[in-house]
Scaffold this motif. Sequence first.
Motif, PDB file in Angstrom:
ATOM      1  N   MET A  10      -1.726  -1.638  -5.582  1.00 42.14           N
ATOM      2  CA  MET A  10      -2.550  -0.945  -4.580  1.00 42.14           C
ATOM      3  C   MET A  10      -3.949  -1.558  -4.590  1.00 42.14           C
ATOM      4  O   MET A  10      -4.512  -1.807  -5.652  1.00 42.14           O
ATOM      5  CB  MET A  10      -2.692   0.543  -4.968  1.00 42.14           C
ATOM      6  CG  MET A  10      -1.428   1.334  -4.844  1.00 42.14           C
ATOM      7  SD  MET A  10      -1.630   3.014  -5.551  1.00 42.14           S
ATOM      8  CE  MET A  10      -1.014   2.794  -7.214  1.00 42.14           C
ATOM      9  N   LYS A  14      -3.082  -6.423   0.435  1.00 36.34           N
ATOM     10  CA  LYS A  14      -1.859  -6.854   1.160  1.00 36.34           C
ATOM     11  C   LYS A  14      -1.985  -6.632   2.669  1.00 36.34           C
ATOM     12  O   LYS A  14      -1.642  -7.510   3.451  1.00 36.34           O
ATOM     13  CB  LYS A  14      -0.623  -6.068   0.661  1.00 36.34           C
ATOM     14  CG  LYS A  14      -0.228  -6.379  -0.766  1.00 36.34           C
ATOM     15  CD  LYS A  14       0.797  -5.370  -1.249  1.00 36.34           C
ATOM     16  CE  LYS A  14       0.246  -3.980  -1.230  1.00 36.34           C
ATOM     17  NZ  LYS A  14       0.332  -3.165  -2.379  1.00 36.34           N
ATOM     18  N   ASP A  33       4.598   0.863   4.482  1.00 40.67           N
ATOM     19  CA  ASP A  33       4.040   2.215   4.383  1.00 40.67           C
ATOM     20  C   ASP A  33       3.855   2.822   5.778  1.00 40.67           C
ATOM     21  O   ASP A  33       4.123   4.011   5.996  1.00 40.67           O
ATOM     22  CB  ASP A  33       2.685   2.188   3.661  1.00 40.67           C
ATOM     23  CG  ASP A  33       2.828   1.978   2.161  1.00 40.67           C
ATOM     24  OD1 ASP A  33       3.940   2.175   1.634  1.00 40.67           O
ATOM     25  OD2 ASP A  33       1.829   1.622   1.515  1.00 40.67           O
ATOM     26  N   ARG A  57      10.699   6.551  -2.725  1.00 40.07           N
ATOM     27  CA  ARG A  57      11.276   5.253  -3.148  1.00 40.07           C
ATOM     28  C   ARG A  57      12.577   4.972  -2.391  1.00 40.07           C
ATOM     29  O   ARG A  57      12.872   3.816  -2.052  1.00 40.07           O
ATOM     30  CB  ARG A  57      11.528   5.241  -4.663  1.00 40.07           C
ATOM     31  CG  ARG A  57      10.283   5.423  -5.509  1.00 40.07           C
ATOM     32  CD  ARG A  57       9.272   4.324  -5.306  1.00 40.07           C
ATOM     33  NE  ARG A  57       7.981   4.628  -5.935  1.00 40.07           N
ATOM     34  CZ  ARG A  57       6.844   4.044  -5.600  1.00 40.07           C
ATOM     35  NH1 ARG A  57       6.809   3.126  -4.642  1.00 40.07           N
ATOM     36  NH2 ARG A  57       5.731   4.353  -6.209  1.00 40.07           N
ATOM     37  N   GLY A  81       2.766  -0.910  -3.302  1.00 42.18           N
ATOM     38  CA  GLY A  81       2.618  -1.463  -4.643  1.00 42.18           C
ATOM     39  C   GLY A  81       3.760  -1.153  -5.604  1.00 42.18           C
ATOM     40  O   GLY A  81       3.995  -1.884  -6.560  1.00 42.18           O
ATOM     41  N   GLY A  82       4.500  -0.056  -5.343  1.00 40.08           N
ATOM     42  CA  GLY A  82       5.568   0.305  -6.270  1.00 40.08           C
ATOM     43  C   GLY A  82       6.939  -0.200  -5.848  1.00 40.08           C
ATOM     44  O   GLY A  82       7.920  -0.095  -6.597  1.00 40.08           O
ATOM     45  N   ARG A 119      -3.818   7.551  -1.946  1.00 40.80           N
ATOM     46  CA  ARG A 119      -2.806   7.057  -2.908  1.00 40.80           C
ATOM     47  C   ARG A 119      -2.477   8.169  -3.905  1.00 40.80           C
ATOM     48  O   ARG A 119      -3.227   8.383  -4.865  1.00 40.80           O
ATOM     49  CB  ARG A 119      -3.329   5.852  -3.680  1.00 40.80           C
ATOM     50  CG  ARG A 119      -3.102   4.452  -3.139  1.00 40.80           C
ATOM     51  CD  ARG A 119      -3.632   4.147  -1.871  1.00 40.80           C
ATOM     52  NE  ARG A 119      -3.620   2.723  -1.548  1.00 40.80           N
ATOM     53  CZ  ARG A 119      -4.566   2.172  -0.801  1.00 40.80           C
ATOM     54  NH1 ARG A 119      -5.586   2.881  -0.378  1.00 40.80           N
ATOM     55  NH2 ARG A 119      -4.481   0.909  -0.463  1.00 40.80           N
ATOM     56  N   LEU A 121      -0.619   8.418  -6.387  1.00 38.85           N
ATOM     57  CA  LEU A 121      -0.477   8.067  -7.804  1.00 38.85           C
ATOM     58  C   LEU A 121      -1.818   7.893  -8.517  1.00 38.85           C
ATOM     59  O   LEU A 121      -1.861   7.810  -9.735  1.00 38.85           O
ATOM     60  CB  LEU A 121       0.346   6.779  -7.956  1.00 38.85           C
ATOM     61  CG  LEU A 121       1.812   6.883  -7.536  1.00 38.85           C
ATOM     62  CD1 LEU A 121       2.518   5.544  -7.721  1.00 38.85           C
ATOM     63  CD2 LEU A 121       2.540   7.958  -8.340  1.00 38.85           C
ATOM     64  N   ARG A 138       3.853  -2.746 -14.394  1.00 37.98           N
ATOM     65  CA  ARG A 138       4.474  -3.354 -13.210  1.00 37.98           C
ATOM     66  C   ARG A 138       4.444  -4.883 -13.205  1.00 37.98           C
ATOM     67  O   ARG A 138       5.169  -5.498 -12.429  1.00 37.98           O
ATOM     68  CB  ARG A 138       3.767  -2.849 -11.958  1.00 37.98           C
ATOM     69  CG  ARG A 138       4.068  -1.396 -11.695  1.00 37.98           C
ATOM     70  CD  ARG A 138       3.287  -0.904 -10.512  1.00 37.98           C
ATOM     71  NE  ARG A 138       3.725   0.419 -10.101  1.00 37.98           N
ATOM     72  CZ  ARG A 138       3.266   1.039  -9.040  1.00 37.98           C
ATOM     73  NH1 ARG A 138       2.346   0.455  -8.291  1.00 37.98           N
ATOM     74  NH2 ARG A 138       3.729   2.226  -8.721  1.00 37.98           N
TER      75      ARG A 138
HETATM   76  C1  S3P Z   1       2.183   2.989  -4.086  1.00 33.82           C
HETATM   77  C2  S3P Z   1       1.419   2.182  -3.269  1.00 33.82           C
HETATM   78  C3  S3P Z   1       1.042   2.559  -1.900  1.00 33.82           C
HETATM   79  C4  S3P Z   1       2.063   3.532  -1.313  1.00 33.82           C
HETATM   80  C5  S3P Z   1       2.274   4.695  -2.237  1.00 33.82           C
HETATM   81  C6  S3P Z   1       2.760   4.282  -3.630  1.00 33.82           C
HETATM   82  C7  S3P Z   1       2.469   2.536  -5.472  1.00 33.82           C
HETATM   83  O1  S3P Z   1       0.951   1.407  -1.065  1.00 33.82           O
HETATM   84  O2  S3P Z   1       3.285   2.873  -1.088  1.00 33.82           O
HETATM   85  O3  S3P Z   1       1.059   5.390  -2.349  1.00 33.82           O
HETATM   86  O4  S3P Z   1       3.401   3.085  -6.104  1.00 33.82           O
HETATM   87  O5  S3P Z   1       1.804   1.592  -5.942  1.00 33.82           O
HETATM   88  P1  S3P Z   1      -0.228   0.289  -1.191  1.00 33.82           P
HETATM   89  O6  S3P Z   1       0.163  -0.633  -2.310  1.00 33.82           O
HETATM   90  O7  S3P Z   1      -0.198  -0.383   0.125  1.00 33.82           O
HETATM   91  O8  S3P Z   1      -1.488   1.016  -1.469  1.00 33.82           O
END
Ligand code: S3P
Length: 173
Positions: A10, A14, A33, A57, A81-82, A119, A121, A138
């Motif tokens: 995050m 990107k 997203d 997910r 990011g995940g 975000r 998380l 990660r």
């Molecule tokens: C997440 C990143 C976010 C989004 C969600 C979870 C993560 O996207 O998918 O909040 O788990 O790292 P970005 O990487 O675009 O912020």
Amino acid sequence: MENIILIGFMGCGKSSVGKRLAGSLGMDFIDIDVLIEEKQKRTISDIFAQDGERAFRDMETQCLHDLLGEKRNAYVLSVGGGLPIREENRQLLSKLGKVVFLRVTPDVVYKRLQNDTTRPLLQGKNPRGRIADLMNARREYYEAAASYIIDVSDKSFTDIIGEIVNVCGKETI
Ligand code: S3P
């Protein structure tokens, strides 16, 4: 033309890099997203709060399957990011295009996202520690998914885009 997929933590840039990159290559830009939020008609924060992370997910994985099944113009794809943590997703990414990992330091992420509320998380008490822990956990998955790794912490958009174009072998328009 092969698609370009941007992965990374995050706040690594990107979406902002991806939009500019797509513009200079004459490609479309897609953000997973945003696709999920449009399809669900609610924000990612609401999805996490109402359905939990696991459901989010699964939505990410479904989106990758959908993209793989669609015929589209070449695109630059930004993924959350995940997303690369799931092995199935990493395999789908490699089928979708060339995967570029935008690597950033925890300090840069913290500076960029310290006031961010979107975000889920990173909304806990110790976001700085959370960023460092998540990034450590990660790293191996990002590296496993990536065809190329680019350090982006102290670089301009122009430099980052130049490097991506270089490794992916594209011509700017
Ligand atoms: C997440 C990143 C976010 C989004 C969600 C979870 C993560 O996207 O998918 O909040 O788990 O790292 P970005 O990487 O675009 O912020």
